[in-house]
Design an enzyme around this catalytic site. Structure first.
Site, PDB file in Angstrom:
ATOM      1  N   ASP B  36       0.551  -1.036  -0.033  1.00 42.29           N
ATOM      2  CA  ASP B  36       0.039  -0.042  -0.026  1.00 42.29           C
ATOM      3  C   ASP B  36       0.913   1.630   0.207  1.00 42.29           C
ATOM      4  OD1 ASP B  36      -2.849  -1.257  -0.108  1.00 42.29           O
ATOM      5  OD2 ASP B  36      -3.224  -0.818   1.726  1.00 42.29           O
ATOM      6  N   ASP B 287      -9.952  34.966 -36.310  1.00 44.47           N
ATOM      7  CA  ASP B 287      -9.696  33.723 -36.551  1.00 44.47           C
ATOM      8  C   ASP B 287     -10.332  32.520 -35.518  1.00 44.47           C
ATOM      9  OD1 ASP B 287      -6.287  31.811 -37.122  1.00 44.47           O
ATOM     10  OD2 ASP B 287      -6.572  32.348 -34.747  1.00 44.47           O
ATOM     11  N   GLY B 422      -7.976  27.113 -38.517  1.00 42.09           N
ATOM     12  CA  GLY B 422      -9.269  26.765 -39.759  1.00 42.09           C
ATOM     13  C   GLY B 422      -8.230  26.862 -41.109  1.00 42.09           C
ATOM     14  N   LEU B 423      -7.375  27.822 -41.776  1.00 45.18           N
ATOM     15  CA  LEU B 423      -6.921  27.838 -43.105  1.00 45.18           C
ATOM     16  C   LEU B 423      -6.577  26.374 -43.135  1.00 45.18           C
ATOM     17  CD1 LEU B 423      -5.929  31.242 -43.141  1.00 45.18           C
ATOM     18  CD2 LEU B 423      -7.886  30.289 -44.664  1.00 45.18           C
TER      19      LEU B 423
END
Lengths: 431, 531
Positions: B36, B287, B422-423
């Protein structure tokens, strides 16, 4: 041939011939900062590639294995836990029925599993859940597709690497019988090390060496009265007993750590097979020369450095022997969870006289001794390493020594490197 | 019995360790077998603490069971009191010791130590880590502050008008997800507001600090899973109100400021307009347009999952497609929130079930724990970690809170980072067969090899299925089949939306009785869903 090679002793000192053969051992009890036998599952489940380890235990057991495994490094492990809940304890559900259900669920999910180990834990032992009967019952249900065995990895009975011992011991009665003379290597080794040893044994003239544990559940080694076995690990006591009950004989040897240990280990088998000395020499000398040269490069970093071992894997005594004899380290204390005098006889004889040996643990007392000794390097478990580093000590995680290929000639320098790296690192960071 | 591969929470005594380790002068004696002690490494390795947790384990063995494990326990308590000289002690049993029923509390009391000794009864076969932490904190605070309680019904004296309001921050522990940094962020925020932080507990608190808890005017509950029982008791016993808003996310931080300001009688205006709050503007900037409607799956402890879902939906414009927690205590809140997002709630601590759900939902981003990070890795999905259970990498060296305005900034960065920009997404859509710049490639700013091609493997098996001549079937089983051309066209859709496209198309085909999905059917389905 260099003088280092000439000095390699192939014949082991007889008993009572000095070293630490009769050295007193400090036996302590108290808090043990050591894992329980369940932890062995972390490497065993990778070693036997179609086996599954099902711990029958508590949430603590499940949490232990995933935490000890570096916390979730394996995305789809071949181990799991059947977590006992209060319904099982209160008798509201029959624990055996529940286990049958869980096993059926597991095997449905993993149809690739050929060998299932039911692994006992502290709670399953305390409530006296009979896993050997459960294994028999389940074997009846799932045969011939899946074999079911059981062993205990509980902390009340086993320490860390003893879990592997218990696992292998459970395999022994299932090994096929043979009357042929054969060599068996016992104890988990990294696959790469196994392959190296197999090549060396072939070169020596011993073919068909068998390994326990096998890489696949059906590739079990054969055993019988003419089986000679070599221990690859120092923690295999129960398995050795079980093999001897099947007629096998142990070849006395140190463990294959470092140049000396590996040489003597291979030589023990060569002697039994009456291999001529020059044939042995020819077979091993390229690898041994490589190893000796590689060690010579590391030795300046470790020579004269003082080392302190906390107990962990039972590998401590062979490691200490290697570090002292081949790398010149000074041994302050060599702690081990359990000292098997018979299996370690050759190792003890090789330890320098007066080495402080300790068995068991009272971690607070041992920490006091460690601080007082001011070692250059401390070998300890994961719970102690960072706190000791923060106190200014340099540490080596003991667990890395069971997870890394360290046996044999071509790993001797890697093994030395594991001890040199923390010291090197400290010197880099201090600069 | 429950089959478990990975567990989200440890046993309850690990919760106790989190409290003891967080504090400066408390020691915990745990009746437990060998092994333990693994729990120590959670703190020394994962959290990189420089001290061992203040825990002594009795380490009983099988041979002790017939003998005197009780004596072993008593010796351990006495020895650790003498060695560590704690100001308070916690005693209890781990799962195995619970079965042998040695009565740690009675045994410790018999030693008559000159410090408070708190007995913890933690049902290991029923409860888990967070419950254990909450129970421990509550029992400890009760033991220390209970003797200071006014008579029931005593009215709390009003704060003198010129004295600044004081509050406690309750809940941060050792091994918490960003607790260290959250405490700093919220302490700074409260200071700006003009509120004095009286006591932070249990993190870095001493027993004497706990004794000063009743001096505060109100309590801030940072982590309800851990501090709710304590704060409720303090409310009942000392009439200390509690601030319930958890300040994760910009919106919640503003609500938190208003709630605190109301309790402290202060004007929140200045604090609400914090110059360091950048996340809202980043989310608004053009953006971020590509983040719109990204499908996210959220899973974690109750508090962090709720907060993440709210941030995702309200502050980043994502679509929450799945929300779940392993904290059963917060199931109701999660269900309610999920209803609001129009998705199913998943209340479960079975890793395999969570994995199945994620595979089914095919989200574009997974917000989860270290477990979900693994699932996402295997499914080839982007992921960010929002909650415990944690890994060593969840303890960054830098300041990295989740709470307050800086927390919102950190969250924006952390969640957006794994996504394709994104692009780049558009270019992939236009030129699908570029040999380097193909759909399976990782986002270019992350580098690394192509992602898991599991989707293709699945496609491969289904191609095999359609080799069965369709015409032979006399009775349709209602399952649409993909034509080879349809399957090929599907392959041109970027992988991160392909799963969704496949599902939508199949649903459309089933609902419209389309037996074979041709290229035409694929675009019919696309038109149908893009309404």
């Amino acid at each position: 041939m260099s003088s280092a090679l000439a000095a390699v002793p192939v014949v082991i000192k007889p008993k009572n011939a000095g070293g630490c053969t009769d050295a007193p051992v400090l036996r302590e009890r108290g808090q043990r900062e050591v894992f329980c036998g369940l932890t062995g599952i972390i490497w065993l489940h990778r070693k036997i590639q179609d086996a599954f380890f099902l711990v029958v235990g508590s949430r603590t057991c499940a949490h232990l294995i995933q935490s000890a495994a570096g916390v979730m490094i394996f995305a789809e492990p071949r181990f799991g836990t059947a977590i006992i809940d209060e319904r099982d304890l209160a008798g509201m559900s029959d624990a055996n029925d529940e286990l049958d259900r869980v096993v059926a669920q597991l095997l449905a999910r993993r149809p690739d599993i050929k060998l299932l180990f039911l692994v006992g834990s502290c709670p399953s032992e305390v409530i006296k859940l009979d896993l050997s009967r459960a294994a028999q019952r389940l074997a009846g249900v799932h045969a011939p597709k899946v074999r079911v065995l059981n062993y205990s990895g509980s902390g009340i009975e086993t320490t860390f690497t003893q879990g592997e011992d218990a696992c292998l011991a459970s395999l022994v009665p299932t090994l096929p019988a043979t009357a042929e003379k054969s060599l068996m290597v016992v104890g988990s080794l990294a696959d790469v090390v196994e392959d190296q040893f197999r090549r060396l044994f072939t070169a020596i003239g011993i073919d068909d060496v068998q390994f326990l544990p096998p890489r696949r559940a059906h590739l079990l080694p054969k055993v019988g009265p003419n089986t000679q076995y070599l221990l690859a690990q120092p923690f295999i006591a129960d398995t050795a007993r079980a093999l001897e009950a099947r007629g096998a004989t142990r070849l006395e040897a140190p463990f294959p750590l470092g140049v000396e240990g590996t040489t003597a280990w291979l030589a023990a088998a060569a002697r039994e097979w009456n291999v001529p000395a020059d044939k042995l020499e020819t077979a091993i000398s390229p690898a041994r020369t490589r190893a000796t040269q590689a060690l010579a490069r590391i030795k300046p970093q470790l020579d004269g450095k003082r080392i302190f071992f906390f107990p962990d894997s039972q590998l401590e005594i062979p490691l200490a022997r290697f570090l002292h004899r081949e790398l010149g380290m000074e041994l302050l204390e060599v702690g081990t969870p359990f000292l098997h005098r018979q299996h370690l006889a050759s190792e003890l004889a090789w330890l320098p006289e007066g080495t402080q040996l300790s068995e068991g643990q009272h971690v607070e007392n041992q920490l006091d001794r460690c601080r007082a000794a001011v070692p250059d390097l401390v070998v300890c478990g994961l719970g102690l390493a960072n706190p000791l580093e923060a106190e200014g000590m340099t540490t080596k995680w003991a667990i890395e020594l069971v997870f890394t290929p360290i046996q044999g000639f071509d790993q001797a320098a890697d093994l030395a490197g594991l001890f040199a790296r923390p010291l090197h690192r400290r010197s880099l960071l201090a600069a | 019995m429950q089959l478990t591969v990975w567990t989200y929470e440890g046993p309850p005594h690990v919760g106790t360790m989190r409290i003891a380790t967080a504090m400066t002068d408390v020691h915990y004696v745990l009746h437990a077998p060998q092994g333990d002690t693994y729990a120590d490494l959670l703190f020394t390795m994962i959290e990189r603490r420089s001290k061992r947790p203040p825990v002594t384990y009795t380490t009983f063995q099988a041979r002790d069971l017939g003998g005197d494990t009780a004596q072993l326990f008593q010796d351990a308590v006495r020895e650790s009191f003498e060695r560590f000289a704690p100001k308070a002690m916690l005693v209890g049993a781990s799962c195995t010791a619970e079965l042998i029923q040695d009565d740690p509390g009675g045994l410790a009391a018999a030693l008559e130590l000159p410090i408070p000794v708190v007995t913890l009864e933690l049902p290991s076969y029923q409860k888990k880590e967070n419950w254990g932490a909450a129970e421990t904190f509550y029992q400890l605070v009760r033991a220390i502050c209970g003797p200071l309680a006014p008579k029931p019904g005593t009215r709390r004296e009003d704060r003198e008008p010129n004295r600044p309001a004081r509050c406690n921050l309750l809940g941060p522990t050792a091994l918490g997800f960003r607790h260290r940094d959250d405490v700093r962020e919220i302490s700074d925020l409260l200071e700006k507001l003009g509120v004095i932080v009286n006591v932070v507990a249990p993190l870095n608190a001493s027993v004497d600090d706990l004794r000063r808890i009743p001096d505060a005017d109100f309590n801030v509950v940072l982590y309800p899973e851990i501090a709710n029982p304590t704060a409720s008791w303090l409310l009942r016993t000392f009439a200390q109100p509690m601030v319930k808003t958890v300040p994760i996310g910009t919106g919640a931080t503003c609500e938190f400021i208003r709630e605190v300001a109301a309790l402290a009688g202060l004007d929140p205006t200045a604090a609400l307009h914090d110059g360091t709050s950048r996340a809202p503007w980043y989310a608004k900037s053009v953006d971020s347009t590509y983040l719109t409607g990204k499908r996210v799956f959220v899973f974690g402890d109750g508090t962090h999952a709720l907060a993440a879902a709210r941030i995702a939906a309200k502050e980043l414009g994502f679509q929450v497609v799945g929300l779940g927690t392993y904290s059963r205590e917060m199931a109701r809140d999660i269900r309610e929130a999920a209803k609001g997002y129009g998705c199913d709630a998943l209340i479960c601590d079975d890793y395999l079930e969570v994995e199945a759900k994620i595979a089914e939902l095919q989200p574009e981003l997974v917000l989860g724990t270290q477990m979900e990070r693994h699932i996402a890795k295997r499914l080839g999905l982007p992921c960010a970690v929002i909650s415990a259970p944690v890994h060593v990498q969840d303890y960054p060296a830098r300041y990295s809170p989740q709470m307050g305005f800086e927390g919102a900034n950190v969250i924006f960065d952390t969640w957006v980072h794994p996504l394709m920009m994104g692009l780049e997404e558009h270019l992939l859509g236009m030129f699908r067969d570029d040999f380097e710049f193909h759909a399976e490639a990782s986002p270019s700013h992350l580098g690394g090899p192509a992602m898991d091609r599991r989707g293709d493997v699945e496609a491969g098996t289904e191609v095999a299925v359609i080799e069965v001549p369709v015409a032979v079937e006399t009775v349709w089983d209602g399952v649409p089949r993909w034509s080879p051309e349809g399957e090929k066209e599907l392959g041109k859709i970027p992988f991160f939306v392909r799963g969704k496209a496949r599902r939508n198309t199949e649903t459309y085909a089933r609902e419209h009785g389309v037996r074979v999905i041709t290229v035409e059917a694929l675009y019919d389905a696309k038109a149908h869903y893009s309404r």
